[in-house]
Design a protein around this motif. Structure first.
Motif, mmCIF file in Angstrom:
data_model
loop_
_atom_site.group_PDB
_atom_site.id
_atom_site.type_symbol
_atom_site.label_atom_id
_atom_site.label_comp_id
_atom_site.label_asym_id
_atom_site.label_seq_id
_atom_site.Cartn_x
_atom_site.Cartn_y
_atom_site.Cartn_z
ATOM 1 N N LEU A 28 0.813 -1.221 0.000
ATOM 2 C CA LEU A 28 0.000 0.000 0.000
ATOM 3 C C LEU A 28 0.843 1.266 0.000
ATOM 4 O O LEU A 28 0.297 2.369 0.102
ATOM 5 C CB LEU A 28 -0.926 -0.001 1.222
ATOM 6 C CG LEU A 28 -2.000 -1.096 1.230
ATOM 7 C CD1 LEU A 28 -2.763 -1.088 2.542
ATOM 8 C CD2 LEU A 28 -2.955 -0.915 0.048
ATOM 9 N N GLY A 29 2.153 1.102 -0.086
ATOM 10 C CA GLY A 29 3.029 2.264 -0.242
ATOM 11 C C GLY A 29 3.731 2.724 1.007
ATOM 12 O O GLY A 29 4.417 3.762 0.978
ATOM 13 N N ALA A 30 3.599 2.031 2.102
ATOM 14 C CA ALA A 30 4.271 2.444 3.337
ATOM 15 C C ALA A 30 5.740 2.064 3.295
ATOM 16 O O ALA A 30 6.111 1.009 2.770
ATOM 17 C CB ALA A 30 3.595 1.794 4.547
ATOM 18 N N SER A 31 6.579 2.928 3.859
ATOM 19 C CA SER A 31 7.992 2.612 3.973
ATOM 20 C C SER A 31 8.192 1.562 5.056
ATOM 21 O O SER A 31 7.296 1.328 5.872
ATOM 22 C CB SER A 31 8.785 3.878 4.318
ATOM 23 O OG SER A 31 8.401 4.368 5.596
ATOM 24 N N PRO A 32 9.369 0.892 5.095
ATOM 25 C CA PRO A 32 9.593 -0.112 6.151
ATOM 26 C C PRO A 32 9.422 0.452 7.562
ATOM 27 O O PRO A 32 8.829 -0.201 8.421
ATOM 28 C CB PRO A 32 11.032 -0.565 5.890
ATOM 29 C CG PRO A 32 11.246 -0.322 4.433
ATOM 30 C CD PRO A 32 10.468 0.916 4.110
ATOM 31 N N VAL A 33 9.928 1.671 7.779
ATOM 32 C CA VAL A 33 9.813 2.271 9.112
ATOM 33 C C VAL A 33 8.358 2.599 9.435
ATOM 34 O O VAL A 33 7.862 2.308 10.533
ATOM 35 C CB VAL A 33 10.691 3.532 9.210
ATOM 36 C CG1 VAL A 33 10.474 4.223 10.556
ATOM 37 C CG2 VAL A 33 12.153 3.184 9.020
ATOM 38 N N ARG A 34 7.664 3.196 8.478
ATOM 39 C CA ARG A 34 6.256 3.559 8.715
ATOM 40 C C ARG A 34 5.395 2.317 8.887
ATOM 41 O O ARG A 34 4.493 2.287 9.721
ATOM 42 C CB ARG A 34 5.748 4.413 7.568
ATOM 43 C CG ARG A 34 4.340 4.946 7.804
ATOM 44 C CD ARG A 34 3.939 5.908 6.716
ATOM 45 N NE ARG A 34 2.597 6.440 6.956
ATOM 46 C CZ ARG A 34 1.986 7.311 6.155
ATOM 47 N NH1 ARG A 34 2.606 7.726 5.047
ATOM 48 N NH2 ARG A 34 0.785 7.745 6.444
ATOM 49 N N GLY A 35 5.662 1.287 8.086
ATOM 50 C CA GLY A 35 4.910 0.050 8.241
ATOM 51 C C GLY A 35 5.143 -0.593 9.590
ATOM 52 O O GLY A 35 4.217 -1.121 10.219
ATOM 53 N N PHE A 36 6.391 -0.512 10.079
ATOM 54 C CA PHE A 36 6.702 -1.082 11.388
ATOM 55 C C PHE A 36 5.984 -0.312 12.494
ATOM 56 O O PHE A 36 5.435 -0.914 13.430
ATOM 57 C CB PHE A 36 8.216 -1.050 11.610
ATOM 58 C CG PHE A 36 8.655 -1.613 12.922
ATOM 59 C CD1 PHE A 36 8.732 -2.986 13.113
ATOM 60 C CD2 PHE A 36 8.997 -0.784 13.972
ATOM 61 C CE1 PHE A 36 9.136 -3.515 14.326
ATOM 62 C CE2 PHE A 36 9.403 -1.305 15.189
ATOM 63 C CZ PHE A 36 9.474 -2.668 15.358
ATOM 64 N N LEU A 37 5.969 1.020 12.381
ATOM 65 C CA LEU A 37 5.367 1.840 13.431
ATOM 66 C C LEU A 37 3.844 1.784 13.401
ATOM 67 O O LEU A 37 3.197 1.792 14.457
ATOM 68 C CB LEU A 37 5.836 3.289 13.293
ATOM 69 C CG LEU A 37 7.334 3.551 13.508
ATOM 70 C CD1 LEU A 37 7.661 5.010 13.258
ATOM 71 C CD2 LEU A 37 7.756 3.152 14.916
ATOM 72 N N ASN A 38 3.258 1.744 12.225
ATOM 73 C CA ASN A 38 1.808 1.836 12.104
ATOM 74 C C ASN A 38 1.094 0.492 12.033
ATOM 75 O O ASN A 38 -0.122 0.427 12.218
ATOM 76 C CB ASN A 38 1.436 2.651 10.855
ATOM 77 C CG ASN A 38 1.869 4.098 10.957
ATOM 78 O OD1 ASN A 38 2.130 4.605 12.037
ATOM 79 N ND2 ASN A 38 1.969 4.757 9.818
#
Length: 284
Positions: free
Chosen positions: A190-200
Motif C-alpha cells: 500500500l506504499g508504506a515505507s519499512p519504518v512507517r509500516g513497522f510503526l503503524n
C-alpha cells in the motif's frame, strides 16, 4: 481439551506441594514482614511489638518520597530504553534464519548467566578513566583526554539496561515469532515505507505484548540492588539498597520492613496487571 472441575480431594494433590512451598517461603515470611512494619523501633535496641503507622509516615517524608520517585522513574526509564532497543532487535531477529536465531539466543542466554557483580564491575572498568572506553576514544582522536563516566546516573542506567535487555528480547521473541509476515507485506504494497509500516502496523498489533514486557522489565529494574551501588553515587541508590541500609546498618528493621512491603506489593500488583493483559490479549 476441556477443563473439568475437581471431583474429590485427591484431585488437588498435584498442587499441594507447590502450594505448601509458596506458603512456607513466601506467604509466611511476607506476613511476618508486614507485622514488623507496624512495630516500634527501640532506641539502643531492636524493636518491640506495637501498632504504629510512623514507619509508613516516614516512608512518605520528603527525603524518602524523593528516593521512591527516583526508583520508580529509573525503573520506567530502563523499561523504555529496553523496549526501544529490544523491539526492533527482536523483530529483525525473528526475520533471520533459524540457525542465526539460535546463535543470537544462545548469546543472550550467556549474558543472563553472568552475575550482577560481574556485570557491575565489568561496566565499572569500561567506564573508568584508566582502563575504560574513553581511552579508546582518545586513541581514535575523538576525545582530548580520558575521563571517568562512573559513578554517575548514566552508568547506572547503562548497566541496568544491559542486564535487562536479554529478558526483554526473550519475552518479546515468542510474540514476534508468531506475527504474520503478511502484515508488513500488505503495508509495503500500500506504499508504506519499512519504518512507517513497522510503526503503524507491527507495533499496534503488539501493543499488549509491549505493555506486558514494560511491566516485567519495570519490576526487574525496581528491585535493582548491586548495580546502583557499584556504578552510582548514594543519590542514585534505589529503594532495595535503602532497605538493606536501614535493616543492617541503621538497625531499623520496622522501617526497612515498611519499604520492603511497598516493593513487594507494587511488584505483585504489576504482575497481576501483566497476567491480566496476557489473558485478555491472547498472546498478541
Amino acid at each position: 481439551m476441556r477443563r473439568t472441575a475437581p471431583q474429590n480431594p485427591t484431585d488437588y494433590l498435584p498442587i499441594t506441594f507447590p502450594t505448601l512451598m509458596l506458603g512456607v517461603f513466601f506467604v509466611i515470611p511476607f506476613g511476618l514482614m508486614v507485622m514488623v512494619s507496624f512495630f516500634k523501633r527501640v532506641q539502643g535496641g531492636f524493636y518491640e511489638p506495637s501498632f504504629t503507622l510512623a514507619n509508613y509516615a516516614r516512608f512518605l517524608s520528603p527525603f524518602f518520597a524523593e528516593m521512591l520517585v527516583f526508583s520508580l522513574g529509573l525503573a520506567a526509564l530502563v523499561s523504555i530504553c529496553c523496549l526501544c532497543l529490544g523491539v526492533p532487535f527482536t523483530y529483525r531477529l525473528t526475520r533471520l534464519s533459524r540457525r542465526a536465531q539460535v546463535l543470537w539466543l544462545i548469546g543472550l542466554l550467556g549474558v543472563l548467566s553472568l552475575s550482577e557483580v560481574i556485570i557491575g564491575f565489568a561496566w565499572s572498568t569500561l567506564l573508568s578513566r584508566t582502563a575504560g572506553l574513553s581511552n579508546l576514544f582518545v586513541w581514535l582522536g575523538l576525545m582530548d583526554k580520558p575521563v571517568a563516566w562512573t559513578p554517575s546516573f548514566a552508568a547506572v542506567l547503562t548497566g541496568l539496561v544491559y542486564q535487562a535487555f536479554p529478558y526483554t528480547v526473550l519475552v518479546l521473541y515468542p510474540a514476534f515469532s508468531r506475527l504474520d509476515p503478511s502484515l508488513m507485506e500488505a503495508a509495503r504494497t500500500l506504499g508504506a515505507s519499512p519504518v512507517r509500516g513497522f510503526l503503524n502496523v507491527v507495533l499496534p498489533a503488539m501493543r499488549k505484548t509491549l505493555l506486558a514486557t514494560f511491566i516485567i522489565v519495570f519490576i526487574f529494574a525496581l528491585g535493582a540492588y548491586l548495580l546502583p551501588q557499584i556504578l552510582g553515587r548514594p543519590q542514585h541508590w534505589t529503594l532495595s539498597v535503602l532497605v538493606t541500609d536501614q535493616a543492617i546498618y541503621q538497625s531499623n528493621m520496622p522501617f526497612a520492613a515498611a519499604m520492603a512491603v511497598f516493593l513487594v506489593f507494587a511488584s505483585l500488583v504489576l504482575v497481576a496487571i501483566s497476567g491480566q493483559i496476557n489473558r485478555r490479549g491472547g498472546g498478541s
